[in-house]
Write a protein that holds these residues in place. Sequence first.
Motif, PDB file in Angstrom:
ATOM      1  N   MET A  14      -7.663 -12.174  12.097  1.00 46.04           N
ATOM      2  CA  MET A  14      -7.147 -12.674  10.823  1.00 46.04           C
ATOM      3  C   MET A  14      -6.520 -14.050  10.987  1.00 46.04           C
ATOM      4  SD  MET A  14      -6.977 -12.222   7.610  1.00 46.04           S
ATOM      5  CE  MET A  14      -7.460 -10.532   7.392  1.00 46.04           C
ATOM      6  N   ASN A  17      -9.100 -16.668  10.798  1.00 50.38           N
ATOM      7  CA  ASN A  17      -9.538 -16.871   9.409  1.00 50.38           C
ATOM      8  C   ASN A  17      -8.587 -17.809   8.678  1.00 50.38           C
ATOM      9  OD1 ASN A  17     -11.776 -15.207   9.634  1.00 50.38           O
ATOM     10  ND2 ASN A  17     -10.704 -13.395   8.929  1.00 50.38           N
ATOM     11  N   HIS A  18      -7.285 -17.579   8.842  1.00 48.56           N
ATOM     12  CA  HIS A  18      -6.307 -18.461   8.193  1.00 48.56           C
ATOM     13  C   HIS A  18      -6.402 -19.876   8.760  1.00 48.56           C
ATOM     14  CE1 HIS A  18      -4.219 -15.598   5.696  1.00 48.56           C
ATOM     15  NE2 HIS A  18      -3.966 -14.791   6.718  1.00 48.56           N
ATOM     16  N   VAL A  77       0.797 -13.608  11.532  1.00 50.18           N
ATOM     17  CA  VAL A  77      -0.415 -12.792  11.562  1.00 50.18           C
ATOM     18  C   VAL A  77      -0.435 -12.038  12.894  1.00 50.18           C
ATOM     19  CG1 VAL A  77      -2.877 -12.807  11.024  1.00 50.18           C
ATOM     20  CG2 VAL A  77      -1.490 -14.754  10.381  1.00 50.18           C
ATOM     21  N   GLU A 100       1.630 -11.767   6.752  1.00 49.70           N
ATOM     22  CA  GLU A 100       0.600 -10.782   6.409  1.00 49.70           C
ATOM     23  C   GLU A 100       1.275  -9.429   6.217  1.00 49.70           C
ATOM     24  OE1 GLU A 100      -2.606 -10.245   5.811  1.00 49.70           O
ATOM     25  OE2 GLU A 100      -3.307 -12.306   5.990  1.00 49.70           O
ATOM     26  N   MET A 127       1.599 -11.687   2.320  1.00 54.39           N
ATOM     27  CA  MET A 127       0.207 -12.018   2.027  1.00 54.39           C
ATOM     28  C   MET A 127      -0.620 -10.759   1.805  1.00 54.39           C
ATOM     29  SD  MET A 127      -1.980 -14.380   1.702  1.00 54.39           S
ATOM     30  CE  MET A 127      -3.740 -14.678   1.709  1.00 54.39           C
ATOM     31  N   ASN A 129      -4.262 -10.545   0.899  1.00 57.80           N
ATOM     32  CA  ASN A 129      -5.386 -11.461   0.752  1.00 57.80           C
ATOM     33  C   ASN A 129      -6.379 -11.080  -0.336  1.00 57.80           C
ATOM     34  OD1 ASN A 129      -7.120  -9.509   1.979  1.00 57.80           O
ATOM     35  ND2 ASN A 129      -6.536 -10.249   4.005  1.00 57.80           N
ATOM     36  N   GLN A 130      -6.389  -9.819  -0.766  1.00 55.53           N
ATOM     37  CA  GLN A 130      -7.336  -9.434  -1.808  1.00 55.53           C
ATOM     38  C   GLN A 130      -7.008 -10.070  -3.160  1.00 55.53           C
ATOM     39  OE1 GLN A 130     -10.303  -7.590  -1.125  1.00 55.53           O
ATOM     40  NE2 GLN A 130      -9.495  -8.346   0.812  1.00 55.53           N
ATOM     41  N   THR A 132      -6.677 -13.079  -3.592  1.00 54.79           N
ATOM     42  CA  THR A 132      -7.412 -14.346  -3.647  1.00 54.79           C
ATOM     43  C   THR A 132      -8.878 -14.145  -4.019  1.00 54.79           C
ATOM     44  OG1 THR A 132      -8.034 -14.336  -1.300  1.00 54.79           O
ATOM     45  CG2 THR A 132      -5.885 -15.291  -1.852  1.00 54.79           C
ATOM     46  N   ASN A 133      -9.319 -12.890  -4.110  1.00 56.85           N
ATOM     47  CA  ASN A 133     -10.698 -12.564  -4.461  1.00 56.85           C
ATOM     48  C   ASN A 133     -10.904 -12.829  -5.954  1.00 56.85           C
ATOM     49  OD1 ASN A 133     -12.973 -10.966  -5.400  1.00 56.85           O
ATOM     50  ND2 ASN A 133     -12.927  -9.941  -3.418  1.00 56.85           N
ATOM     51  N   HIS A 191      -3.600  -2.814   0.690  1.00 55.05           N
ATOM     52  CA  HIS A 191      -4.339  -3.796  -0.109  1.00 55.05           C
ATOM     53  C   HIS A 191      -4.715  -3.198  -1.463  1.00 55.05           C
ATOM     54  CE1 HIS A 191      -4.801  -6.984   2.826  1.00 55.05           C
ATOM     55  NE2 HIS A 191      -5.189  -6.116   3.732  1.00 55.05           N
TER      56      HIS A 191
END
Length: 201
Positions: A14, A17-18, A77, A100, A127, A129-130, A132-133, A191
């Motif tokens: 992760m 990814n960031h 993270v 996170e 955070m 992250n979903q 941001t979807n 999430h």
Amino acid sequence: MDKVRIGLIGYGNMGRNHAKYLFAGEVPHGELTAVCDISADNCCRARQELGGDGKVLCFDDPMKMMKSKAIDGVLIVSPHYEHPKMIEAALKNDLHVLCEKPIGVFTKNVREINALADRSKKVFGIMFNQRTNKVYQKIKEMITSGQLGEIKRTNWIVTHWYRPQSYYESGGWRATWAGEGGGVLLNQSPHQIDLWQWICG
């Protein structure tokens, strides 16, 4: 507005990814200036993947990074049990914090961290992250705008978040009490619970 200099704690799956979108300049007022990982292999990998030109400093000790004056905030993270300690250290070093999920494994730790964050003058967030979807953002917009009318009942079912064995093997801390503090309920489920309450209220 000046850019916020971001230090990334954790350069695993992760974290990388960031690092990619931060390094690519995809956050208008954010700049990746430092990365920290206690793994020598991950530090080496960060140096290779982030140019190695010294623009992004690499640390093997998060406390050294926090005291380096090279960052204004941290993106944490790391494995779950480390989160409260990292958040506390960052806030005490006058840094903004984005962590996170989860903030911590134990409710007591989370309450203590929230209280510390409230007393600080720094931005503190978690955070999920979903959010941001774009699909979930659109659903949220449709419900919030009222175009679907008043929502009377919701049912949230997720069946496509299967994790193969390779996922668990990608980090020795995954799905263990010692490393994660719990399995699916502490790692994947938050999430979905977050999306459900964010979208539906």
